[in-house]
Design a protein around this motif. Structure first.
Motif, PDB file in Angstrom:
ATOM      1  N   ILE A 356       0.614  -1.176   0.065  1.00 20.98           N
ATOM      2  CA  ILE A 356      -0.085   0.288   0.033  1.00 20.98           C
ATOM      3  C   ILE A 356       0.906   1.218  -0.091  1.00 20.98           C
ATOM      4  N   CYS A 357       1.714   1.379   0.793  1.00 24.12           N
ATOM      5  CA  CYS A 357       2.634   2.543   1.005  1.00 24.12           C
ATOM      6  C   CYS A 357       3.617   2.752  -0.394  1.00 24.12           C
ATOM      7  N   TYR A 358       4.237   1.847  -0.872  1.00 24.98           N
ATOM      8  CA  TYR A 358       5.039   1.909  -2.112  1.00 24.98           C
ATOM      9  C   TYR A 358       4.087   2.025  -3.080  1.00 24.98           C
ATOM     10  N   THR A 359       2.823   1.477  -3.583  1.00 19.77           N
ATOM     11  CA  THR A 359       2.043   1.787  -4.561  1.00 19.77           C
ATOM     12  C   THR A 359       1.666   3.177  -4.595  1.00 19.77           C
ATOM     13  N   SER A 360       1.096   3.632  -3.314  1.00 24.16           N
ATOM     14  CA  SER A 360       0.861   4.976  -3.134  1.00 24.16           C
ATOM     15  C   SER A 360       1.991   5.940  -3.857  1.00 24.16           C
ATOM     16  N   ALA A 361       3.104   5.681  -3.321  1.00 25.11           N
ATOM     17  CA  ALA A 361       4.447   6.433  -3.813  1.00 25.11           C
ATOM     18  C   ALA A 361       4.523   6.378  -5.190  1.00 25.11           C
ATOM     19  N   LEU A 362       4.501   5.295  -5.551  1.00 30.98           N
ATOM     20  CA  LEU A 362       4.796   5.065  -7.065  1.00 30.98           C
ATOM     21  C   LEU A 362       3.619   5.706  -7.966  1.00 30.98           C
ATOM     22  N   LEU A 363       2.377   5.770  -7.772  1.00 33.20           N
ATOM     23  CA  LEU A 363       1.677   6.555  -8.075  1.00 33.20           C
ATOM     24  C   LEU A 363       1.801   8.328  -8.302  1.00 33.20           C
ATOM     25  N   LYS A 364       2.392   8.601  -7.373  1.00 38.24           N
ATOM     26  CA  LYS A 364       2.439  10.197  -6.894  1.00 38.24           C
ATOM     27  C   LYS A 364       3.810  10.337  -7.916  1.00 38.24           C
ATOM     28  N   ALA A 365       4.717   9.248  -7.374  1.00 37.71           N
ATOM     29  CA  ALA A 365       5.939   9.617  -8.443  1.00 37.71           C
ATOM     30  C   ALA A 365       5.882   9.556  -9.800  1.00 37.71           C
ATOM     31  N   ARG A 366       5.056   8.511 -10.271  1.00 35.38           N
ATOM     32  CA  ARG A 366       4.779   8.753 -11.825  1.00 35.38           C
ATOM     33  C   ARG A 366       4.089   9.953 -12.519  1.00 35.38           C
ATOM     34  N   ALA A 367       3.639  10.666 -11.683  1.00 30.95           N
ATOM     35  CA  ALA A 367       3.114  11.883 -12.286  1.00 30.95           C
ATOM     36  C   ALA A 367       4.006  12.974 -12.650  1.00 30.95           C
ATOM     37  N   VAL A 368       5.252  12.811 -11.802  1.00 28.44           N
ATOM     38  CA  VAL A 368       6.319  13.601 -11.992  1.00 28.44           C
ATOM     39  C   VAL A 368       7.601  13.232 -12.264  1.00 28.44           C
ATOM     40  N   SER A 369       7.871  12.026 -12.404  1.00 32.31           N
ATOM     41  CA  SER A 369       9.037  11.468 -12.531  1.00 32.31           C
ATOM     42  C   SER A 369       9.527  11.450 -14.025  1.00 32.31           C
ATOM     43  N   ASP A 370       8.881  11.869 -14.961  1.00 33.22           N
ATOM     44  CA  ASP A 370       9.476  11.688 -16.392  1.00 33.22           C
ATOM     45  C   ASP A 370      10.019  13.111 -16.402  1.00 33.22           C
ATOM     46  N   LYS A 371       9.561  14.120 -15.831  1.00 38.17           N
ATOM     47  CA  LYS A 371      10.281  15.409 -16.131  1.00 38.17           C
ATOM     48  C   LYS A 371      11.169  15.837 -14.746  1.00 38.17           C
ATOM     49  N   PHE A 372      11.451  14.684 -13.935  1.00 38.24           N
ATOM     50  CA  PHE A 372      12.350  15.393 -12.651  1.00 38.24           C
ATOM     51  C   PHE A 372      13.812  15.101 -13.007  1.00 38.24           C
ATOM     52  N   SER A 373      14.344  16.141 -12.586  1.00 37.04           N
ATOM     53  CA  SER A 373      15.727  16.543 -12.423  1.00 37.04           C
ATOM     54  C   SER A 373      16.248  17.255 -11.082  1.00 37.04           C
ATOM     55  N   PRO A 374      17.151  16.317 -10.513  1.00 34.39           N
ATOM     56  CA  PRO A 374      17.705  17.023  -9.501  1.00 34.39           C
ATOM     57  C   PRO A 374      18.145  18.434  -9.431  1.00 34.39           C
ATOM     58  N   GLU A 375      18.896  18.543 -10.562  1.00 30.85           N
ATOM     59  CA  GLU A 375      19.740  19.794 -10.518  1.00 30.85           C
ATOM     60  C   GLU A 375      18.587  20.800 -10.700  1.00 30.85           C
ATOM     61  N   ALA A 376      17.628  20.606 -11.466  1.00 26.62           N
ATOM     62  CA  ALA A 376      16.622  21.722 -11.736  1.00 26.62           C
ATOM     63  C   ALA A 376      15.863  21.806 -10.538  1.00 26.62           C
TER      64      ALA A 376
END
Length: 564
Positions: A356-376
């Protein structure tokens, strides 16, 4: 009678004070003993002719060849090395130092200390009696909702690698589950039920299969026997599905059998690629038996929906079984007086699961992860969606800190056990084994996890006396995971234990004595000069102290004292 009862508290108080004084005095006994030894040596210096003894000893030591010192230092290095190897093996196996454990369990009570186990396990009640203290977080073992088939999956692994993926403790728990689940409700067992009850207890797989065939010979309508054959004798998922369908046709109205068989049939459909059929079977099963939420069928449903990439349906299932988001909203929207109560409700919302915890994290990460950059992100800061994703990852890592290393492939995966420990390494193995592919499918999700998961440990209080969002991490997970996971797997331990002092001490002693042996062998004369200079410097304060005592005390006093 009243006098005697009234005097008891005073006597008990005196006894306790005496014990506390004795335990306090042990701290300074070593210093007193050392001082007495120095005084006795000084007093008996002349009567015992210690000066002549030291002179003869120095003459004897001067006659020894350098080979003796090489042998002495080499032997001490060998012994300390053996102790180091044993201490390291014991620490890797049991998570503690053997010398430290013996010191705490045997020497500490002699020195007036109190064992930690006794102090943690008892507390004083109102009337002064001791009562058992209930543990805050019990390490309860749960049935793995996605456990594999023994014959079609676990046994195939054994045939290929020669390793046993299941421990005896894990299989024994499964035998108890099956015995209670299938034959525990009937008061008067039928002959085939008695055979099956014995079959579940058998340790040898061939004996279990043979007993199942005997039960079918007694009664061809024995559904539990077909269940055992589907689990252990079937070597393929197709064959297991056929046997489960046979068991379903003769199961009748036995609720336990129906739920178990339908769930395993849904898992067979999922493994054979009929995912939509598996989802429908799981949904029907949850509607037909809504009170059996303890079986965690929703975790099977979540994994199948993720395989279909039906993320909206996954979110709907999470909204039903993960109430943390609703409680968080109530906490921030409620008055200040109600926030502690709602925070307590948020804290007691266990048991959750890593799924439950990691699936919830996966759904929220999936919404932003494709454009996420640590430097930006470091330049402009995190957006609201990115902050929600990071918070969800931190929440999941706090619940089970072992999962990220498997998702990021920093640790090798093994076959999941049949039972798991929530928040333990066994649960992390079971989750990553089935859900790693879903994280890889979401572009950039593993990159976001890699950049943010270690930040969780800066939020959690240390030492782990309390948690941030959940209960403090239980301290019994390592022991339980070692029982559930095979011996060839390196159990992940949290919090990471530091090396005990005695391992570091024996390592330093072994290295130092080995270096002395090598230097003495290569440079015997130079090491002799160095040893004499070292011991003369070491005993210089003692000589200075003796001279001062001679000048301070009259000689007649020491003469009379030695005569006494």
């Amino acid at each position: 009678m009243e006098d005697s009862t009234g005097s008891n508290p005073q006597s008990v108080g005196f006894t306790e004070k005496l014990k506390s004084w004795l335990s306090w005095s042990w701290t300074y006994v070593c210093f007193i003993w050392f001082g007495m030894v120095l005084i006795m040596i000084y007093v008996l210096w002349s009567p015992l002719k210690l000066q002549e003894t030291l002179t003869s000893a120095s003459v004897f030591l001067n006659t020894l060849t350098p080979k003796f010192y090489v042998a002495l230092t080499g032997t001490s290095s060998l012994i300390s090395g053996l102790i180091l190897i044993f201490e390291w093996w014991y620490f890797r196996r049991y998570g503690t130092s053997f010398i430290e454990q013996v010191s705490v369990s045997h020497l500490r009570p002699l020195l007036g200390g109190v064992e930690s186990s006794s102090s943690a396990g008892l507390f004083s009640s109102v009337n002064g009696e001791t009562e058992p203290r209930p543990s805050v977080s019990e390490c309860k073992v749960w049935r793995n909702p996605l456990n594999l088939f023994r014959g079609a999956e676990y046994n195939r692994y054994t045939w290929v690698t020669g390793k046993e993926p299941l421990t005896y403790y894990d299989m024994n728990l499964s035998a108890q589950d099956h015995q209670t689940f299938f034959t525990g409700d009937t008061q008067q067992l039928r002959p085939e039920d008695a055979v099956m009850q014995k079959a579940w207890r058998e340790r040898n797989p061939q004996a279990r299969i043979k007993a199942a065939h005997q039960a079918i010979e007694i009664n061809h309508q024995c559904a539990a026997a077909y269940v055992l054959l589907a689990e252990e004798e079937a070597t393929t998922i197709i064959e297991a599905e056929r046997l489960f369908k046979k068991a379903l046709s003769i199961a009748g109205k036995d609720t336990n059998l129906l739920v178990y068989i339908k769930r395993r049939l849904a898992m067979c459909a999922r493994k054979l690629g009929r995912i939509k059929e598996a989802v429908k079977m799981m949904r029907d099963l949850m509607k037909e038996f809504p009170l059996l939420g303890m079986l965690n069928i929703h975790e099977n449903l979540l994994e199948a929906l993720l395989e279909l990439q039906a993320y909206a349906d996954v979110q709907a299932v999470l909204a039903k079984y993960d109430g943390t988001s609703k409680l968080k909203f109530l906490i921030f929207a409620s008055p200040c007086l109600l926030r502690p109560i709602l925070s307590f409700l948020l804290d007691i919302s266990l048991p959750k699961s890593a799924t439950i915890c990691y699936t919830s994290a996966l759904l929220k990460a999936r919404a932003v992860s494709d454009k996420f950059s640590p430097e930006a992100a470091s330049r402009r800061g995190l957006s609201t969606a990115e902050m929600n994703a990071v918070e969800a990852i931190h929440r999941a890592v706090e619940f089970n800190p072992h999962v990220p290393k498997y998702l990021l492939e920093m640790k090798s995966l093994i076959l999941p056990p049949e039972h798991i420990l929530k928040r333990g390494d066994s649960e992390a193995v079971a989750y990553a084994f089935f859900h790693l592919q879903h994280w890889k499918r979401a572009e950039g999700a593993l990159n976001l996890l890699h950049c943010t998961w270690e930040g969780t440990f800066r939020i959690i209080p240390y030492p782990l006396e309390k948690g941030h969002l959940f209960y403090p991490y239980p301290g019994c997970t390592e022991t339980a995971d070692r029982e559930l996971l095979p011996s060839f797997h390196e159990v992940s331990v949290y919090p990471k234990k530091e090396l005990p002092f005695f391992i570091l001490f024996t390592a330093g002693l072994c290295s130092f004595t080995a270096m002395l042996a090598m230097l003495t062998h290569q440079f015997p004369e130079l090491m002799g000069v160095f040893a004499k200079a070292f011991f003369s410097t070491l005993f210089a304060p003692l000589g200075f102290f003796a001279d001062k005592m001679e000048s301070f005390m009259p000689s007649s006093f020491w003469h009379q004292l030695t005569r006494i």
